[in-house]
Design a protein around this motif. Structure first.
Motif, short mmCIF file in Angstrom:
data_model
loop_
_atom_site.label_atom_id
_atom_site.label_comp_id
_atom_site.label_asym_id
_atom_site.label_seq_id
_atom_site.Cartn_x
_atom_site.Cartn_y
_atom_site.Cartn_z
N SER A 20 21.98 -1.34 -9.05
CA SER A 20 22.25 -0.38 -10.12
C SER A 20 22.80 -1.11 -11.33
CB SER A 20 23.25 0.69 -9.66
OG SER A 20 24.53 0.12 -9.48
N VAL A 21 22.60 -0.50 -12.50
CA VAL A 21 23.19 -1.00 -13.73
C VAL A 21 23.62 0.21 -14.56
CG1 VAL A 21 20.87 -1.17 -14.78
CG2 VAL A 21 22.81 -2.35 -15.83
N ARG A 22 24.87 0.21 -14.96
CA ARG A 22 25.40 1.26 -15.83
C ARG A 22 25.44 0.70 -17.25
NH1 ARG A 22 28.18 5.85 -14.84
NH2 ARG A 22 28.52 5.24 -12.66
N VAL A 23 24.77 1.41 -18.17
CA VAL A 23 24.62 0.92 -19.54
C VAL A 23 25.44 1.80 -20.47
CG1 VAL A 23 22.98 0.26 -21.35
CG2 VAL A 23 22.27 0.23 -18.94
N GLU A 24 26.35 1.18 -21.22
CA GLU A 24 27.19 1.92 -22.16
C GLU A 24 27.20 1.20 -23.50
OE1 GLU A 24 31.01 2.11 -20.36
OE2 GLU A 24 30.46 3.67 -18.91
N ARG A 25 27.37 1.98 -24.55
CA ARG A 25 27.51 1.42 -25.90
C ARG A 25 28.59 2.21 -26.61
NH1 ARG A 25 24.43 -1.80 -29.38
NH2 ARG A 25 24.74 -1.40 -31.59
N VAL B 6 14.53 0.48 -17.67
CA VAL B 6 15.23 -0.62 -17.01
C VAL B 6 14.35 -1.18 -15.90
CG1 VAL B 6 17.31 -1.29 -15.75
CG2 VAL B 6 17.45 0.47 -17.53
N VAL B 7 14.09 -2.49 -15.96
CA VAL B 7 13.29 -3.18 -14.95
C VAL B 7 14.11 -4.35 -14.39
CG1 VAL B 7 11.19 -4.51 -14.49
CG2 VAL B 7 11.12 -2.55 -16.05
N ALA B 8 14.26 -4.41 -13.07
CA ALA B 8 14.96 -5.52 -12.40
C ALA B 8 13.92 -6.45 -11.79
CB ALA B 8 15.90 -4.98 -11.33
N GLN C 156 15.81 -6.30 -17.50
CA GLN C 156 15.23 -6.09 -18.84
C GLN C 156 15.49 -4.62 -19.22
OE1 GLN C 156 11.12 -7.10 -19.24
NE2 GLN C 156 10.93 -6.16 -21.25
N ILE C 157 16.30 -4.43 -20.24
CA ILE C 157 16.74 -3.05 -20.60
C ILE C 157 16.29 -2.75 -22.02
CG2 ILE C 157 18.75 -1.55 -20.87
CD1 ILE C 157 20.21 -3.43 -18.92
N GLN C 158 15.48 -1.70 -22.12
CA GLN C 158 14.99 -1.29 -23.45
C GLN C 158 15.50 0.13 -23.73
OE1 GLN C 158 10.79 -1.53 -23.92
NE2 GLN C 158 10.79 -0.66 -25.97
N PRO C 159 16.54 0.26 -24.56
CA PRO C 159 17.05 1.60 -24.88
C PRO C 159 16.00 2.43 -25.63
CG PRO C 159 18.64 -0.09 -25.45
CD PRO C 159 17.35 -0.80 -25.15
#
Length: 408
Positions: free
Chosen positions: A344-349, A359-361, A403-406
Motif C-alpha cells: 500500500s501507499v498513502r499519498v498526501e499533499r 499508482v503502479v508498483a 510510479q504515481i501519477q496524480p
C-alpha cells in the motif's frame, strides 16, 4: 583444474620445452608427458562424474541411481554442454597422442603429419575452452558472441599459465642435478615470454567479462558474485607478484649462470619455490572461479535502480518518503517470500489525501536476472492505494518502485 592443467601441459611439452632435447644432451621430456596424460585422464573421469553429481542434485535422486540419472544427463543445456566437453576432450586426447608420437624434438622442423596432429590438438583444446562458457553464464550474457570469446580467452590463458607452471615443477624434479640449470636456462625464458602474454590476456579478458556481467561498479562489493570476483582477482594478483619476481630476478640469474655457473643452483631453487607458490595461488583462483560459476550474475536491473529512496526489511515495512511536495507512506506486510503480501501507499499533499491517482508498483529481483512484475494499486480509502499479490516469488533482495501519477 585437471582439464586446464592437461591442455597447458600439452602446450608446454609440444611448444615451450621442445627445444630442450636438441640443446641439452641427455635430457628427456618423458616426465612432462606422463604428467600430461595423468591430468588428461583425471579430466576425462571428472567430467562425467561432475555431470552425474549435478544431475542427481537437480533430479533429487541419489548419485548411485545411475540407471535413472543417465537418461537425464543430456536433458538440460548444462548437461549437454559438459557431455560435449567430454567428447571434445576425447578428440583432444586422440590428436595429442598422434602429435606427441609423431614429434621428433631432435629435429628443428616438424613433419607435415606432426604439424597436422599438433594443430588438430590445439583446435580441440580451443573447443574445450568454449564448452564451460556455453554451459554457463557466458551463453546467457549479451552480446553472446563477445561473452563466449572473452570466457574462452580467459580459460585458455589460465590453462597455459597453470599447465606451464606444473610443467616447470615436473621438469625441475625430473632433470638430473648436473643438467638441471642448463635445462632451465633453455625453458624458463621461453615460458616467461608465453606466461607474460597469458597474464595480459587473462587481465584483459577478465576485465572485459566483468564489464559485461556487472551492471554497476558497486556490484563488486554489494553482491556475492562481485565479492567472489574480488577474491579471485586478489589470488591472481598474488600469483602475478610471484611471477614478476621470476621474470625480473630468477630468469636473469639463470641466463647469467651461462657465464657464472655458481649462480645457477640458487636461481633454480628460488624458481621451484616461487613456481610452487604460483601453482597454489592460481589453483585457488580456479576454485574461486568454480564458486563464481555457481552464483547468478547480478541483474541488469541494478543499473536502473539509481539511488533508492529507502532500504528496508526484513520483516514488515513502514516507510515515509517525501518527493516533490508529496508525502508517501509505503507499507509491505508481512514482507515474506512465496506468500500473499499486502502493498500500500498513502499519498498526501499539504496534509490532504491525493485522490484519483494512477499508482503502479513494480517488483524487480536484484539477485538474479528475472522479468519484472507490475501491479496497479486500487484506491480503497481517500489517498490510500492497496493491492495484495504474491509478488515476492523468491527469497532475496527486491527493488520495489512506485510510479504515481496524480489526477490532472
Amino acid at each position: 583444474l585437471a582439464m586446464l592443467a592437461a591442455i597447458g601441459l600439452f602446450v608446454f611439452r609440444a611448444v615451450i620445452a621442445r627445444p630442450l632435447i636438441a640443446r641439452v644432451e641427455g635430457t628427456s621430456l618423458r616426465a612432462v608427458s606422463i604428467a600430461f596424460w595423468a591430468a588428461l585422464a583425471l579430466a576425462l573421469v571428472a567430467v562425467p562424474v561432475y555431470v552425474l553429481l549435478a544431475t542427481a542434485q537437480f533430479a533429487l535422486r541419489s548419485f548411485w541411481s545411475v540407471g535413472a540419472l543417465v537418461p537425464l544427463m543430456r536433458v538440460s543445456a548444462f548437461g549437454r554442454g559438459y557431455l560435449d566437453l567430454e567428447l571434445v576432450l576425447g578428440l583432444f586426447a586422440f590428436a595429442a597422442a598422434a602429435a606427441l608420437w609423431l614429434d621428433r624434438p631432435q629435429q628443428a622442423q616438424r613433419s607435415v603429419a606432426s604439424l597436422l596432429a599438433f594443430w588438430g590438438a590445439l583446435l580441440a583444446g580451443g573447443a574445450a575452452f568454449l564448452a564451460p562458457g556455453i554451459a554457463g553464464h557466458a551463453s546467457q550474457t549479451s552480446p553472446r558472441a563477445l561473452a563466449l570469446a572473452l570466457d574462452a580467452l580467459h580459460v585458455g590463458a589460465v590453462a597455459i599459465w597453470v599447465g606451464g607452471l606444473v610443467g616447470l615443477l615436473v621438469l625441475w624434479r625430473s632433470l638430473a642435478s648436473g643438467r638441471r640449470v642448463a635445462g632451465l636456462v633453455v625453458v624458463v625464458p621461453r615460458f616467461s615470454n608465453v606466461a607474460f602474454v597469458s597474464v595480459l590476456t587473462l587481465l584483459g579478458s577478465g576485465v572485459g567479462a566483468s564489464i559485461l556481467h556487472l551492471p554497476t561498479l558497486a556490484s563488486l562489493w554489494q553482491t556475492s558474485y562481485g565479492k567472489t570476483i574480488v577474491l579471485k582477482s586478489l589470488l591472481l594478483l598474488a600469483a602475478m607478484l610471484l611471477a614478476s619476481v621470476n621474470l625480473l630476478r630468477t630468469k636473469p640469474q639463470l641466463q647469467a649462470s651461462v657465464e657464472r655457473p655458481g649462480a645457477g643452483p640458487d636461481a633454480a631453487t628460488l624458481l621451484r619455490r616461487l613456481v610452487g607458490g604460483e601453482v597454489v595461488l592460481v589453483s585457488g583462483a580456479v576454485l574461486a572461479a568454480a564458486l563464481l560459476s555457481s552464483l547468478p550474475p547480478p541483474p541488469k536491473a541494478l543499473a536502473g535502480l539509481a539511488k533508492p529512496s529507502a532500504r528496508t526489511g526484513p520483516g514488515p515495512v513502514t516507510t515515509v518518503v517525501s518527493r516533490d511536495g508529496y508525502r508517501l507512506e509505503l507499507r509491505v506486510t508481512p514482507n515474506r517470500a512465496a506468500t500473499q503480501n499486502e502493498f500500500s501507499v498513502r499519498v498526501e499533499r499539504g496534509a490532504a489525501p491525493v485522490r484519483g491517482a494512477d499508482v503502479v508498483a513494480t517488483f524487480t529481483m536484484l539477485d538474479m536476472e528475472m522479468p519484472a512484475q507490475s501491479y496497479r494499486l486500487a484506491e480503497t480509502q481517500p489517498g490510500l492505494y492497496e493491492r495484495a499479490a504474491p509478488a515476492l516469488v523468491m527469497v532475496g533482495h527486491w527493488g520495489l518502485s512506485f510510479q504515481i501519477q496524480p489526477r490532472g
